[in-house]
Design a protein around this motif. Structure first.
Motif, short mmCIF file in Angstrom:
data_model
loop_
_atom_site.label_atom_id
_atom_site.label_comp_id
_atom_site.label_asym_id
_atom_site.label_seq_id
_atom_site.Cartn_x
_atom_site.Cartn_y
_atom_site.Cartn_z
N ALA A 97 0.82 -1.21 0.00
CA ALA A 97 0.00 0.00 0.00
C ALA A 97 0.85 1.26 0.00
N PHE A 98 2.10 1.17 0.44
CA PHE A 98 2.99 2.32 0.49
C PHE A 98 4.14 2.20 -0.52
N GLY A 99 3.88 1.49 -1.60
CA GLY A 99 4.85 1.46 -2.68
C GLY A 99 5.71 0.23 -2.76
N GLY A 100 5.62 -0.66 -1.75
CA GLY A 100 6.42 -1.88 -1.79
C GLY A 100 7.88 -1.64 -1.48
N ASN A 101 8.77 -2.24 -2.26
CA ASN A 101 10.21 -2.18 -2.00
C ASN A 101 10.91 -1.35 -3.07
N PHE A 102 11.86 -0.51 -2.64
CA PHE A 102 12.59 0.31 -3.60
C PHE A 102 13.87 0.83 -2.97
N LEU A 103 14.77 1.25 -3.83
CA LEU A 103 16.02 1.87 -3.41
C LEU A 103 15.75 3.33 -3.08
N LYS A 104 16.05 3.71 -1.84
CA LYS A 104 15.87 5.11 -1.46
C LYS A 104 17.03 5.95 -1.97
N GLN A 105 18.24 5.47 -1.79
CA GLN A 105 19.43 6.18 -2.23
C GLN A 105 20.53 5.17 -2.53
N GLY A 106 21.47 5.56 -3.36
CA GLY A 106 22.59 4.66 -3.65
C GLY A 106 23.57 5.33 -4.59
N TRP A 107 24.80 5.50 -4.13
CA TRP A 107 25.78 6.15 -4.97
C TRP A 107 27.19 5.64 -4.71
N LEU A 108 28.03 5.87 -5.71
CA LEU A 108 29.46 5.63 -5.61
C LEU A 108 30.13 6.99 -5.52
N GLY A 109 30.99 7.18 -4.51
CA GLY A 109 31.64 8.46 -4.29
C GLY A 109 33.15 8.37 -4.36
N TYR A 110 33.77 9.51 -4.62
CA TYR A 110 35.23 9.58 -4.67
C TYR A 110 35.68 10.87 -3.98
N HIS A 111 36.55 10.74 -2.97
CA HIS A 111 37.09 11.89 -2.24
C HIS A 111 38.27 12.46 -3.03
N LEU A 112 38.09 13.61 -3.64
CA LEU A 112 39.18 14.26 -4.35
C LEU A 112 40.25 14.73 -3.38
N ASN A 113 39.81 15.26 -2.24
CA ASN A 113 40.68 15.65 -1.13
C ASN A 113 39.78 15.81 0.10
N GLU A 114 40.29 16.42 1.17
CA GLU A 114 39.51 16.55 2.39
C GLU A 114 38.29 17.45 2.23
N GLU A 115 38.29 18.33 1.24
CA GLU A 115 37.21 19.29 1.08
C GLU A 115 36.28 18.99 -0.09
#
Length: 387
Positions: free
Chosen positions: A93-111
């Motif tokens: 009733a509330f949409g079933g199952n799904f991905l809320k968020q999902g990403w691949l990240g890369y830290h270029l530096n500390e900022e």
């Protein structure tokens, strides 16, 4: 006359000479060791009780208590790469199952970092523009805690934060030639005969003092609206100015938002209304509006056996629709968050006027609305175990 060194000095010098090659060898071995990937798996199980003023049979029963969601969260990293994903399981009733968020990240530096995948849109106050379980009015029109498919760049310095992003579309589940976007998703997107395409975002945050007590921000968003019937692309934009105040125990969030949608609908279909959807069900939204929201909360440290912290809050939102004859919408949530280690409990009294999730027929509260409608309220308790 030269003095002879004591025997102990000769022994110490000999030990140092012997140890130096061993030290170099150990350092070489450590440098040859490859970093290992790290992976953390967490999640949550939540239950919900609600008593709604517009549901007479529910009031007769004294409210309903049941399953809310089960979610799995995965975080991993390898060198400067990392992954963040969250999959949610709701009832059908509330949409079933799904991905809320999902990403691949890369830290270029500390900022600086860059992300790709199903990402949070950098618009307005992140992560939430509210303190309560229901979020605030911008969420219900796709402008709070929204996630779309694209690429995002972030810079976080001492005094400034910059965000830039490109989103190809919202969550695409069918990959059909002219198939409508599904409403089975966490955040609100355009659905029905229109689809979100090619969106760009930019956000600037200024922090006048280094402790982060104040944050002043500007956000802008522009993208296309592709119509399946006409095969033409309209456009849309949103602008926001926002402010955050934060101390150890006081929090304030304020934002003013302007948004407009210009769909290229087929003849006979109104361009004053656009369809948006989430949790398995779509509804109508006005294509020209402003939203003003303000929230304040107070954090109290308790440090008792079963209660660590209590946060008392109030979040208010007002939606003005800039279309003749469309009634305004309001939302106010007063509540408390009780933190007990891994258990978090939201106790909310949520009141709404022309609000699809707080009374009415669900379909047109955020579009035409009804000027004669009355305020409705929902008393809600959400209990979750987070691991």
């Amino acid at each position: 006359m030269k003095q002879k060194l004591p025997l102990t000095n000769y022994c110490i010098a000999l030990l140092i000479l012997c140890f130096l090659p061993l030290q170099e060898s150990n350092a070489q071995e450590k440098s040859d060791e490859k970093p290992k990937p790290k992976l953390d798996i967490g999640g949550a199980l939540r239950f919900n009780y609600n008593l709604s003023s517009w549901k007479p049979e529910m009031k007769e029963r004294g409210g309903d208590f049941g399953f809310d969601l089960f979610r799995l969260a995965v975080q991993g990293e390898y060198k400067d790469l990392y992954i963040n994903a969250e999959y949610r399981f709701y009832s059908e009733a509330f949409g079933g199952n799904f991905l809320k968020q999902g990403w691949l990240g890369y830290h270029l530096n500390e900022e600086q970092e860059i992300q790709i995948g199903l990402l949070q849109v950098p618009f307005g106050i992140e992560r939430y523009n509210s303190h309560n379980w229901f979020l605030n009015l911008p969420y219900y029109v796709g402008l709070e805690d929204d996630y779309d498919m694209g690429v995002r760049y972030s810079y976080k310095g001492d005094m400034f934060e910059y965000y830039a992003a490109f989103f190809k579309n919202g969550e695409e589940l069918t990959f059909g030639n002219n198939s409508a976007a599904s409403s089975s998703r966490y955040s609100y997107d355009i659905v029905g005969k229109n689809k979100e395409v090619n969106q760009i975002n930019g956000k600037l945050v200024y922090k006048p003092n280094l402790d982060g007590m104040h944050k002043i921000g500007l956000s802008a968003q522009y993208g296309g609206i592709y119509n399946i019937e006409t095969q033409e692309t309209g456009d849309r934009y949103a602008l926001a100015v926002h402010y955050e105040f934060r101390t150890e125990d006081w929090f304030i969030k304020a934002q003013a938002t302007k948004a407009e949608f210009n769909p290229e609908n087929a003849p006979g279909n109104s361009r004053d209304i656009i369809q948006m959807g989430a949790y398995g069900t779509p509804y109508e939204v006005a294509t020209d509006f402003e939203i003003y929201n303000f929230g304040v909360s107070r954090l109290i440290n308790v440090d008792r056996d079963f209660v660590e912290k209590i946060e008392i809050y109030n979040d208010f939102g007002y939606m003005h629709k800039s279309i003749d004859g469309f009634a305004e919408s309001y939302m106010n949530v007063f509540g408390v968050l009780i933190n007990s280690g891994p258990i978090s409990t939201y106790i909310d009294y949520a009141a709404g006027y022309n609000h699809s999730w707080l009374g009415g027929d669900f379909d047109n509260e955020f579009s035409t609305g009804d000027p004669g409608v009355k305020w409705e309220a929902r008393f809600n308790i959400n209990v979750g175990y987070y691991f």
